[in-house]
Design a protein around this motif. Structure first.
Motif: not given
Length: 390
Positions: A190, A192, A354, A357-358, A381
């Protein structure tokens, strides 16, 4: 049959941060970074570079069409993988146009991953002497801004072609290795950014080297006098020196001086790139090969690989007669010379940029990145890569 390293490629991003300036901005004595841990510059990866593109760029400079046809195994060692299912090796295989009748996998054990890949490659070549294996060690070291590990960040990749009758180095059969469950460094799925117990990690690194070195001497009958140089995995360039020092105490003075001098040469590239995890040991080897002009064919080089968590291994190689013909020294000199320095605020902004992530779509500006292979964005994705010359 000799099996070993036929070619070595290296890539690091075009941006770097001066460690003196980072120290001043953090209200730290610059000597703590430049002398204490031995780092001068830190590679800063733009958002258009990830472990896949770093590895692909490293391999791009060394592979010719014959290599791409003969390679039937791509093994990608990394601890900053981009997908929990699909291997990073598959992306590189496609980006470089390698023979479709090939295996492609990703292996993980902290900084030891590329060494595991090489040992796997040796077994494959022993069974398939006409084959070649592409081994990749590629990582982006991230600890976070204003953290204790910030000065040991970095980014880059090393690519190695392993085959029979290698041009650069024949790997010898004897090696020594060990494993212990140690929480000195880890990165949960979870996060980075990595977590590290610096003191414990240093202690374990030194202890592992002492253990595998003793094992190796017993297995091989070799001693320090039989080595021209010993190269190390370098999370920072003083780390290997700490491990080597106690081992040298009983060696003749001329052997001590030779190994210490060659160790220093082997740290040259790492001092100007930072920690690249799985590729770090092989960047040390490359620095030695390209920067020590009087390194003679036929000499034996030791290699110490350490991956936190922890796995360590000591193994050896013999330099081949025309090994210099296989190096890309001029390319690497040009790459270092063309890098652009960024300010501390610029570095911080790049660090914080970054990928989403959604599931949202993003298109990145690859024109600002001089690399041949870049990350162009994300759609549905899926990461979108581009080889500008394909």
């Amino acid at each position: 049959m000799k099996i070993g390293i036929d070619k070595i490629g290296f890539y690091t991003p075009h941006l770097y941060l001066d460690m003196n300036k980072l120290a001043v901005s953090r209200d730290i004595d610059p000597g703590k970074f430049t002398i204490g841990i031995g780092q001068e510059k830190m590679a800063v990866p733009p958002v258009t570079q990830d472990p896949v593109t770093l590895a692909a760029n490293a391999a791009y400079e060394i592979l010719d069409e014959a290599d791409k046809e003969q390679i039937d195994f791509v093994i990608f060692g990394t601890e900053s993988g981009i997908d929990s299912s699909k291997s990073a090796a598959v992306y590189v295989h496609e980006l470089l146009g390698i023979n479709p009748n090939a295996r492609a996998i990703e292996v993980k054990q902290a900084c030891y991953g590329a060494t595991a890949a090489i040992q796997m490659a040796k077994g494959h070549i022993a069974l398939n002497p006409e084959s070649k294996v592409l081994v990749l060690g590629s990582d982006i070291a991230r600890y976070g801004l204003n953290t204790s590990g910030e000065a040991t960040q970095g980014a880059g990749a090393v690519a190695l072609v392993i085959c029979a009758d290698p041009g650069i180095m024949a790997l010898e059969d004897k090696s020594a290795y060990m494993t212990a469950d140690v929480m000195d460094f880890w990165r949960p799925v979870y996060s980075d950014k990595a977590f590290v117990n610096g003191k414990l990690s240093n202690e374990q690194y030194i202890a592992f080297f002492a253990d595998v070195w003793e094992q190796f001497k017993q297995k091989s009958g070799l001693d320090l006098k039989d080595f021209e140089a010993i190269t190390f995995h370098l999370p920072y360039t003083k780390m290997g020196k700490k491990a080597l020092k106690p081992v040298l105490e009983d060696a003749p003075e001329d052997v001590q001086e030779r190994l210490k001098a060659n160790y220093q040469i082997s740290t040259g590239y790492n001092r100007n790139v930072g920690n690249i995890y799985t590729g770090s040991l092989y960047l040390s080897l490359l620095s030695l090969l390209e920067q020590k002009e009087d390194l003679k064919p036929g000499t034996r080089i030791g290699l110490f690989s350490y991956g936190s968590g922890a796995v360590g291994e000591f193994f050896t190689g013999i330099l081949q007669s025309n090994y210099r013909d296989y190096l890309k020294t001029e390319n690497h000199n040009k790459m270092f010379a063309s890098r652009k320095e960024v300010t501390v605020p610029e570095y911080e902004a790049i660090f914080e940029e970054t990928l989403p992530t959604n599931g949202s779509t993003v298109k990145l500006d690859t024109d600002a990145d001089p690399a041949v292979i870049c990350l162009a964005g994300i759609s549905e994705n899926m990461r979108q890569y581009v080889n500008k010359l394909k």
